[in-house]
Design an enzyme around this catalytic site. Structure first.
Site, short mmCIF file in Angstrom:
data_model
loop_
_atom_site.label_atom_id
_atom_site.label_comp_id
_atom_site.label_asym_id
_atom_site.label_seq_id
_atom_site.Cartn_x
_atom_site.Cartn_y
_atom_site.Cartn_z
N HIS A 45 0.87 -1.19 0.00
CA HIS A 45 0.00 0.00 0.00
C HIS A 45 0.90 1.23 0.00
O HIS A 45 2.00 1.19 0.57
CB HIS A 45 -0.80 0.14 1.30
CG HIS A 45 -1.76 -0.93 1.63
ND1 HIS A 45 -1.44 -1.99 2.43
CD2 HIS A 45 -3.08 -1.07 1.32
CE1 HIS A 45 -2.52 -2.75 2.59
NE2 HIS A 45 -3.52 -2.23 1.94
N ASP A 60 2.24 2.03 3.51
CA ASP A 60 3.27 1.16 4.07
C ASP A 60 4.66 1.69 3.74
O ASP A 60 5.59 1.52 4.52
CB ASP A 60 3.20 -0.25 3.46
CG ASP A 60 1.83 -0.86 3.47
OD1 ASP A 60 1.08 -0.60 4.42
OD2 ASP A 60 1.51 -1.61 2.52
N GLU A 77 -10.85 -7.00 -4.08
CA GLU A 77 -10.72 -8.02 -3.04
C GLU A 77 -11.99 -8.02 -2.20
O GLU A 77 -12.25 -7.09 -1.45
CB GLU A 77 -9.50 -7.73 -2.16
CG GLU A 77 -9.34 -8.78 -1.06
CD GLU A 77 -7.99 -8.72 -0.37
OE1 GLU A 77 -7.01 -8.27 -0.99
OE2 GLU A 77 -7.92 -9.11 0.80
N GLU A 130 -9.35 -13.79 -0.79
CA GLU A 130 -8.61 -14.14 0.43
C GLU A 130 -9.35 -15.24 1.17
O GLU A 130 -10.56 -15.16 1.36
CB GLU A 130 -8.47 -12.90 1.32
CG GLU A 130 -7.73 -13.22 2.60
CD GLU A 130 -7.44 -12.00 3.46
OE1 GLU A 130 -6.92 -11.00 2.93
OE2 GLU A 130 -7.74 -12.06 4.67
N ASP A 146 -5.14 -14.19 -1.83
CA ASP A 146 -4.44 -13.91 -0.58
C ASP A 146 -4.54 -15.18 0.25
O ASP A 146 -5.63 -15.57 0.69
CB ASP A 146 -5.10 -12.74 0.16
CG ASP A 146 -4.60 -11.39 -0.32
OD1 ASP A 146 -3.82 -11.34 -1.29
OD2 ASP A 146 -4.99 -10.37 0.27
N ASP A 192 -11.13 -11.09 11.36
CA ASP A 192 -10.15 -11.49 10.35
C ASP A 192 -8.82 -11.76 11.04
O ASP A 192 -8.11 -10.83 11.43
CB ASP A 192 -10.01 -10.31 9.38
CG ASP A 192 -9.39 -10.71 8.07
OD1 ASP A 192 -9.18 -11.90 7.84
OD2 ASP A 192 -9.13 -9.80 7.26
N ASP A 240 -6.18 -13.42 9.77
CA ASP A 240 -5.04 -13.28 8.86
C ASP A 240 -3.84 -14.13 9.25
O ASP A 240 -2.71 -13.63 9.33
CB ASP A 240 -4.62 -11.79 8.78
CG ASP A 240 -5.54 -10.97 7.89
OD1 ASP A 240 -6.14 -11.53 6.97
OD2 ASP A 240 -5.67 -9.75 8.13
N ASP A 277 -1.12 -12.29 2.74
CA ASP A 277 -1.64 -11.09 3.43
C ASP A 277 -1.82 -11.50 4.90
O ASP A 277 -2.88 -11.37 5.49
CB ASP A 277 -2.97 -10.70 2.77
CG ASP A 277 -3.59 -9.45 3.37
OD1 ASP A 277 -2.96 -8.83 4.25
OD2 ASP A 277 -4.73 -9.12 2.99
CO LIG Z 1 -6.27 -9.61 1.78
CO LIG Z 2 -7.99 -10.30 5.78
#
Ligand SMILES: [Co+2]
Ligand SMILES: [Co+2]
Ligand SMILES: [Co+2]
Ligand SMILES: [Co+2]
Ligand SMILES: [Co+2]
Ligand SMILES: [Co+2]
Ligand SMILES: [Co+2]
Ligand SMILES: [Co+2]
Lengths: 431, 431, 431, 431
Positions: free
Chosen positions: B99, B102, B230, B266, B294, B305, B307, B337
């Site tokens: 991004h 980031d 996404e 994802e 993802d 989430d 992740d 991700d």
């Molecule tokens: Co993602």
């Molecule tokens: Co996520």
């Protein structure tokens, strides 16, 4: 008149102070709300299946109800019809809904089942004439018999596809004959148990073609009602293709049906899909495919479809608020696709459950109308977007043009309160 | 080379019997699977945000990680980039994703933020050249800063819409300059907290127009990568418009974008939407909009989430099975991700987590390829639908014609076993 | 008096027809309900943390609120206290609740943090005296700082256990000094992220021993308030040991604490554990461990703790119904452990959210009282179990003796209607 | 030998490379794992109900299976038993489990039902002797018949309580006669549909007294097996009292039964309660009440009990890891309380599903044993808590003493990595 309900008289409106369990406290059919009779707003329908065909079973237990019409003969079917129309009359619900299998015994061939259906349709037509009740929608049950276990229109076996097509034909004929205002398709087995044995692409195409045939046949026979799909994400299948309103919309667009088919939204199915009921209604309105509702709630904390009568006025009010914002029902109405709890054994329970549900809807409708007439919510909504009034040009340009403007004007937007709690407090003035 | 990882050498493939935590046991980039190098199948990408920008906070606690580059200066950003490219190199991952926020410090104006971004893009370009790493996709973070709290393209304030458009313009420029193969939009604030203050219809239209501008700009600048959305159903918002693959498909159809935009799926988001990961992939393939993945899982039992790095080979194998059935990645790849657990404090944990994830993916890919090459699953699938071979005519006719045939032929379909357990056992030969 | 709220006067009761957003429409402190003032029934408390310490962040975005007291100095802390007591006064809430970290800046050592706490306690004591506000409960935040990331009393590191013990000591001292009526422990990190690194048995034993030390210290210092555990199933941890009321009960029994410790039940946490709020209250009453409530709801459809202000009167009424059936609060009360939505930026939003919540509770309380006084629900409940009046002997015998009786008497029980819908309709007369 | 399975020979172990769908690839009964035969570790049991009594119905559809023994006569029951023991023999499963209603037709009185049960028990005893099969556990079905609709031991009607007591007496007698190693109680209707008609306190007390009578009767008749409760949070009821392991533990403590009763943990029920299977096992071990398992998984994304055969080796391995860490089964075993998918119509599907499940368990067991023997996970766990070795004194002191120490020593604990991903990678070496 059947003996099932004894000498219970038609339910009357007695006002909020009544403590008569067999009276309406809020549903007053002739009361005018926003210029229309309450009955004409709500367009209540009673479902045939859960009330008269369901025996009270669940995955861990069998029949709890003990109804004199249980059995597979035409005589049983006629007794069932007597009691059903008796109940419609006692409740004063203007509409009902049916599946083919609710009203007729299964025959030993498709032809015999069709003849049974036709005979019962004649009887229903006569009962409609006698009682003034009307048909909100008809539908085909293509999920209970073992022949449908792997799908109807999406079945790997073309003979099942054919059987489904023939079945829908007879049910559309029945709906037309009974003056139904809509025809509904709920695809409880149109989906899969496991992707491993599923050709997703073919199944979607077949379902798309099937629905096109339904629309073609509608026009051929001159059925002027609306074709509706009822979304549900899963159960009985692990995954059902008509997952939610957004999914159905994409499906309709894919198969060129977005101007021909709308949705029948059930509160319980909305919740199973992770949405609020009002979300699904608002989205269907935004997409131009809102049709009708099944006003039976799910327990938020049970992962299966509990199909309970509505009992939470604030929630119901938000649903009718979105319906009224969208202009109200046209062909659709408020169907109770609701089951008694299986421990509610008595005939009276059937009436009491509907009375409670109808009263909750009436309160919800009146609250929704008052909120709309008050205007505070809509004023706040408009004010929140008012900045766009002079900025429509932003939508007619390009990323780089906007970039230039942001840099040159030093645009640095400042957040403004969303005022969610203030709006929720406004709602709570009415519910 | 930064000092952060000490003297850890690039991770080597040592085979399944290795117990070296800093070796691959299954990921062997040059090993050929179904005629293609494993690296070219999997196209691994490491994300910049969770690895280098996230501080380890959660809703109940703040920073747990202690990284030398935390801070808001350009010097911090450069140190971060050093460590990041060091990690890409150690892992041997061919791709990364970023991004804007980031990689660059926020400036005190949009213009300054853009200059910071441009400076970092130059540095990244140089590092790519030095290390041979490539950009799988770029994206804009339009959800963290308070300016986005009520949405980006869907914000009630046109100045935020403008800021979003300008931001995406700069991120697409950066992605083009860095040779990115895709550009992703994840709309974490494109949705609502409450319907009460939301104009659903306008917000959808603005989002549709915004995405059209993105596509127009892509063509204008000659970006040849793919535009990807996404999907995620909710979190941070109560409801997000890009709910799942089916919803995004309907959105693309509505705004005429189905040939221009695909999806980045994802695993964790699939699960939050009530779907299996393989479902979302299979559906995207069926609808022609599969783009990239993802590969970070969600805990099935946490409603947010999580992740996490993938760690369940049977699940990952089913995902790659659908990817391979659809022909494999074109512009897409396998992005992690994924967040370290916030208690995984050590630099080594960053490497170990990726090594584990890459090995799990390698095993999944090999299993998927073996299942496809074995052919038993596809044979069974074809056999299940084989009845349609001579019955395509059913799709070209009408309900009443089919009805006649069902009656005249006495069609009475008999169910056949779906063999789910037998198919699951076949899968278990490979995973 | 701080300037934060401008010249807003204390909120007054104006009755149900008021459309003043800064007035109570239902909460009328002196109104008598079932023989007690409404204020004394509800015992409202405002929480310090979400209102004054939380910055509006979520997992995908940072601070949205802009408060003049944000910062880490003692001066900030004092300004925060000024505004907080100002708000308590404007709202007319008799109680508040705090964590140590809400009220004092973190020091650079435990000793310094303690001194900061003590200084603020003195200030709070003075403000309590000036404003007549009281402390419902104090608690220690042992989850936000990174030192707690792996637990407090259950941490693998004995130094963290020690730090936790010392922290609770200072918070109990503070609570005693401020005349707190309860002391609460919420163990957001007392649980685990992965079983793989967890010694469940040791962690439970340490938590049991820790809680015994808390009780011992309570008696030592003469704290006469109640010790309360606040159950929550997960979040932030994957699994928390104080999962729900039933789990806490088993824990208290295991460590001999069932007569010393009770529960503080939060609606949102009940829901995350799969229970209704009224279930948790009713169960705590049945087990003799009901203490207090956190009256902040969760969105049923968000899998994380949304901590919203209550806004559904029917649900709140059922909760107070169980509280009143159990005899009402003793040391406990109605705490709003509720967050503003992060888009609700304005000072007024803080007041409006509480006003709405307090009004919803007042309506719920009045409805609950009316249902109890009406008696129909309790009559129906008693009637359902009335068969046991002459059959208590069944409980004092044996399976084989009962078997003989069933056979000899030919016992063949017949089901009776559970009348759920009829009872729900009765509730709907009051809500 | 029945004709149902044709001439299928007993299933043999053929090793991992076999592609014979009717062979074991991993389950090798005589193979020694950690010093014990695999058969003696796993102690597989096949359930009578889902395999032979369930007809394939779900809430939206009726019977799909077509079995020659469906019907209500003693002859049907004997044919069913023939096929069942045939299947046990073909599979080589050493154990089976039953409910009373699975094995005998319902009589027209309790006495007649008991006589039917006794006759079938004699037949089962003879078949056990002939085939060498054993009974892992017996149980009573007190949830399917309408008499149980409002509970068994917790029913508002004392006659139902009596009927339940008499029923359990006959089932315990049957279990004793058949040499059963455990007796299980699953309380699918011990709970409620609505709190509004429920006396929670009385129902819990009755359930506590009932269970004490069960234990008393066990001792009276000299049954040396274990009494087990099977927790499940809900479904069919909205709320069931035996919610999860922690809840059952609290219940046992409350009624003084923690040394007499243990738990039978089902994977699917663990998941419905929000827990991982390994959590429930680890917790039961920590609390000293681990008994046995039902190794049938739930679909994580279906909110009802799907009772599927296990098919994910990594998950199963973690469950056996906790079982082995706790010392393995004593009286318990691995029961498949698993249903075929209702589309899996063929006799072969019954065998294939069990073969797959048994192979998955065998792989899980071997992986678990290898992880334990490897020792890396346990070494890491011990190391994480090693700090406590010299700090047990902290548990024998007081908050204020610890406070003094924290201040005087300036204790300032520093977090250490929890290494979750590293541990997960270790697991992935074995699964
Ligand atoms: Co993602
Ligand atoms: Co996520
Ligand atoms: Co439904
Ligand atoms: Co429906
Ligand atoms: Co909370
Ligand atoms: Co709380
Ligand atoms: Co189960
Ligand atoms: Co079970």
């Amino acid at each position: 008149m059947s003996a099932f309900f004894g000498d219970i008289a038609p339910i009357q409106y007695e006002g909020p102070d009544s403590d008569n369990p067999l009276a309406f406290r809020h549903y007053n059919p002739d009361e005018v709300v926003m210029g229309k009779r309450m009955e004409d707003h709500l367009r209540f329908a009673v479902c045939y299946w859960h009330n008269f065909a369901w025996e009270g079973g669940d995955p861990f237990g069998g029949r709890t109800f003990d109804r004199p019409w249980f059995g597979g003969t035409m005589e049983d079917a006629r007794l069932k019809a007597d009691v059903a129309f008796d109940m419609f009359r006692i409740l004063g619900a203007p509409y009902y809904c049916f599946h083919d299998v609710d009203m007729r015994p299964e025959g030993d061939s498709f032809a015999q089942s069709t003849r049974n259906l036709e005979a019962m349709v004649d009887l229903f037509a006569q009962k409609q004439a006698e009682t003034g009740r009307k048909l909100l929608w008809g539908t085909a049950n293509m999920f209970s018999d073992r022949r449908w276990m792997s799908g109807a229109a999406t079945n790997p076996d073309p003979h099942v596809f054919a059987y489904a097509a023939a079945t829908v034909k007879t049910c559309m004929d029945a709906t037309l004959k009974l003056g139904g205002e809509n025809y509904v398709l709920w695809g409880g087995r149109e989906g899969y148990e496991t992707l491993l044995n599923t050709d997703l692409s073919q199944e979607l195409d077949h379902m798309g073609r099937f629905l096109n045939m339904v629309v073609e046949y509608k026009h051929k026979i001159g059925f002027e009602g609306m074709i509706l799909i009822e979304p549900k994400p899963q159960e009985p299948s692990k995954h059902q293709y008509d997952y939610d309103v957004a999914t159905v919309y994409g499906f309709l667009k894919r198969y060129g049906l977005e101007d021909e088919v709308r949705v029948n939204i059930e509160q319980g199915h909305a919740i199973l899909a992770g949405h609020s009921f009002e979300h699904e209604i608002a989205l269907a309105n935004a997409l131009g495919i809102f049709g009708s509702i099944d006003m039976n709630r799910n327990d938020y904390q049970s992962g299966w479809d509990t199909d309970q009568f509505p009992n939470n006025v604030p929630e119901v009010a938000l649903a009718y608020y979105e319906i009224l914002r969208g202009g109200g029902f046209t062909t659709g109405g408020t169907n109770f696709d609701a089951k008694l709890r299986r421990q509610s054994l008595d005939p009276e329970d059937l009436l009491i459950a509907h009375i409670g549900g109808m009263d909750v809807c009436a309160r919800g409708l009146k609250a929704a109308a008052a909120m709309l007439e008050d205007g505070k919510l809509e004023d706040a909504r408009r004010a929140r977007y008012a900045g766009w009034d002079g900025e429509q040009g932003l939508l007619d340009t390009s990323l780089d043009a906007i970039f230039e403007r942001v840099v040159s004007e030093g645009i640095d937007p400042q957040p403004r309160s969303g005022r969610q709690e203030a709006l929720e407090n406004i709602v709570n003035r009415y519910v």
